[in-house]
Design a protein around this motif. Structure first.
Motif, short mmCIF file in Angstrom:
data_model
loop_
_atom_site.label_atom_id
_atom_site.label_comp_id
_atom_site.label_asym_id
_atom_site.label_seq_id
_atom_site.Cartn_x
_atom_site.Cartn_y
_atom_site.Cartn_z
N ILE A 139 0.87 -1.18 0.00
CA ILE A 139 0.00 0.00 0.00
C ILE A 139 0.90 1.23 0.00
O ILE A 139 1.90 1.26 0.72
N TYR A 140 0.54 2.22 -0.81
CA TYR A 140 1.36 3.41 -0.97
C TYR A 140 0.68 4.64 -0.36
O TYR A 140 -0.54 4.81 -0.48
N CYS A 141 1.49 5.49 0.25
CA CYS A 141 1.01 6.74 0.83
C CYS A 141 1.89 7.87 0.32
O CYS A 141 3.09 7.92 0.63
N ASN A 142 1.32 8.74 -0.50
CA ASN A 142 2.05 9.89 -1.03
C ASN A 142 1.54 11.17 -0.38
O ASN A 142 0.33 11.31 -0.15
N TYR A 143 2.45 12.09 -0.12
CA TYR A 143 2.03 13.36 0.47
C TYR A 143 2.70 14.52 -0.25
O TYR A 143 3.76 14.36 -0.86
N SER A 144 2.07 15.68 -0.17
CA SER A 144 2.41 16.77 -1.09
C SER A 144 3.45 17.77 -0.58
O SER A 144 4.04 18.48 -1.37
N THR A 145 3.65 17.87 0.73
CA THR A 145 4.63 18.83 1.24
C THR A 145 5.60 18.13 2.18
O THR A 145 5.32 17.03 2.66
N THR A 146 6.70 18.77 2.43
CA THR A 146 7.76 18.16 3.24
C THR A 146 7.26 17.81 4.64
O THR A 146 6.62 18.62 5.31
N SER A 147 7.56 16.60 5.05
CA SER A 147 7.26 16.16 6.41
C SER A 147 8.17 14.99 6.74
O SER A 147 8.49 14.19 5.87
N ALA B 1 11.18 11.42 -1.42
CA ALA B 1 10.14 11.10 -2.41
C ALA B 1 8.75 11.41 -1.88
O ALA B 1 7.77 11.31 -2.63
N ARG B 2 8.65 11.78 -0.59
CA ARG B 2 7.36 12.04 0.05
C ARG B 2 6.45 10.82 -0.10
O ARG B 2 5.30 10.91 -0.54
N LEU B 3 7.01 9.67 0.28
CA LEU B 3 6.34 8.40 0.06
C LEU B 3 6.57 7.47 1.24
O LEU B 3 7.69 7.34 1.74
N SER B 4 5.51 6.83 1.67
CA SER B 4 5.62 5.75 2.64
C SER B 4 4.93 4.52 2.07
O SER B 4 3.95 4.64 1.32
N THR B 5 5.45 3.36 2.41
CA THR B 5 4.84 2.12 1.95
C THR B 5 4.52 1.24 3.15
O THR B 5 5.21 1.27 4.17
N LEU B 6 3.44 0.49 3.02
CA LEU B 6 3.07 -0.52 4.00
C LEU B 6 3.02 -1.84 3.24
O LEU B 6 2.15 -2.05 2.39
N HIS B 7 3.97 -2.71 3.54
CA HIS B 7 4.09 -3.97 2.81
C HIS B 7 3.49 -5.10 3.63
O HIS B 7 3.76 -5.22 4.82
N ILE B 8 2.69 -5.90 2.96
CA ILE B 8 2.03 -7.04 3.60
C ILE B 8 2.67 -8.31 3.06
O ILE B 8 2.72 -8.53 1.83
N THR B 9 3.15 -9.14 3.96
CA THR B 9 3.79 -10.39 3.56
C THR B 9 2.91 -11.58 3.94
O THR B 9 2.49 -11.68 5.09
N ALA B 10 2.64 -12.43 2.99
CA ALA B 10 1.86 -13.66 3.24
C ALA B 10 0.59 -13.34 4.01
O ALA B 10 0.40 -13.76 5.14
#
Lengths: 112, 112
Positions: free
Chosen positions: B21-29, B69-78
Motif C-alpha cells: 500500500i502506498y502513501c504519497n504526500y504533497s509537502t515536506t514532512s 520522495a514524500r512516500l511511505s509504503t506498508l508492505h504485507i507479507t503472506a
C-alpha cells in the motif's frame, strides 16, 4: 493505562437540533484532537488543543460547531444546529506533546 | 496545503500473497504514522516513522518512509484473513505542530 474515553457512543437527532460530545483524554496528554470521519473517508481534523489553548481550528465550521477544553483536560464538541451532512463519527484523540495520537471509540452521530 | 493520498483505495487479495500500500504526500514532512481501523471500531496505531529511511516491522506488516520522495509504503507479507481492515497513513502537516492529516484509506480484504 486508561485510554481515551468518549460519550455517548451513539446519538440520533433531528436536523436543526443541538448535540454535544464529551472526551476525556489519556492522563498527562497535552494535545487533544477532534476529528470528523464520514463513512468511507479518512478522519478530518476539526480542532486541535494544546493544553487548554486552540492550536488549529481552521477546518471547524464555526457557524455551527464549537469546542472547548476545560482546564486542559476534558473537552466537549457541540453542534448547533445540526445538518444532515453532519452525520459522521466524531473521534477524539490525545497525544503527549511529542508522539502519536491515541484515539477513542468515537461517537456515531446520525442526523435525520 | 498538505494533501495525503493512498493507493489503492480498495484491495482484495488471497491469503498467502504479498502486496504493498502506498502513501504519497504533497509537502515536506518527516513524521508519518500508520493506523488500522476495523469496521465500526476506532483507529489503532501500527507504526511511527520519524526520519528518512525509517523502517518498522511487526508480524506480517512492514512500513518504510522516504521523505525525499514524500512516500511511505506498508508492505504485507503472506496475508492472512485477520489483516482485513482499513489502513490509514497520517502525516504531520508542519514540523512541530503535531497536526496530523490523514490519507484516504485503503480497504483491505483478505480472502481465505
Amino acid at each position: 493505562e486508561a485510554g481515551v474515553a468518549q460519550s455517548p457512543r451513539y446519538k440520533i437527532i433531528e436536523k436543526r437540533q443541538s448535540v454535544a460530545f464529551w472526551c476525556n483524554p489519556i492522563s498527562g496528554h497535552a494535545t487533544l484532537y477532534w476529528y470528523q470521519q464520514i463513512l468511507g473517508q479518512g478522519p478530518k481534523l476539526l480542532i486541535q488543543f494544546q493544553n487548554n489553548g486552540v492550536v488549529d481550528d481552521s477546518q471547524l465550521p464555526k457557524d455551527r460547531f464549537s469546542a472547548e477544553r476545560l482546564k486542559g483536560v476534558d473537552s466537549t464538541l457541540k453542534i448547533q444546529p445540526a445538518k444532515l451532512e453532519d452525520s459522521a463519527v466524531y473521534l477524539c484523540a490525545s497525544s503527549p506533546t511529542w508522539g502519536e495520537a491515541f484515539f477513542g471509540q468515537g461517537t456515531r452521530l446520525t442526523v435525520v | 496545503e498538505l494533501k495525503v493520498e493512498q493507493n489503492p483505495l480498495f484491495l482484495s487479495m488471497q491469503e498467502g500473497k504479498n502486496y504493498t500500500i502506498y502513501c504519497n504526500y504533497s509537502t515536506t514532512s518527516d513524521r508519518l504514522y500508520w493506523y488500522r481501523q476495523d469496521p465500526g471500531k476506532s483507529l489503532e496505531s501500527l507504526f511511527v516513522l520519524l526520519s528518512n529511511g525509517a523502517v518498522k516491522q511487526e508480524g506480517r506488516l512492514m512500513a518504510s518512509l522516504d521523505t525525499k520522495a514524500r512516500l511511505s509504503t506498508l508492505h504485507i507479507t503472506a496475508a492472512v484473513h485477520d489483516l482485513s481492515a482499513t489502513y490509514f497513513c497520517a502525516v504531520e502537516g508542519t514540523s512541530g505542530t503535531y497536526k496530523y492529516i490523514f490519507g484516504t484509506g485503503t480497504r483491505l480484504k483478505v480472502l481465505a
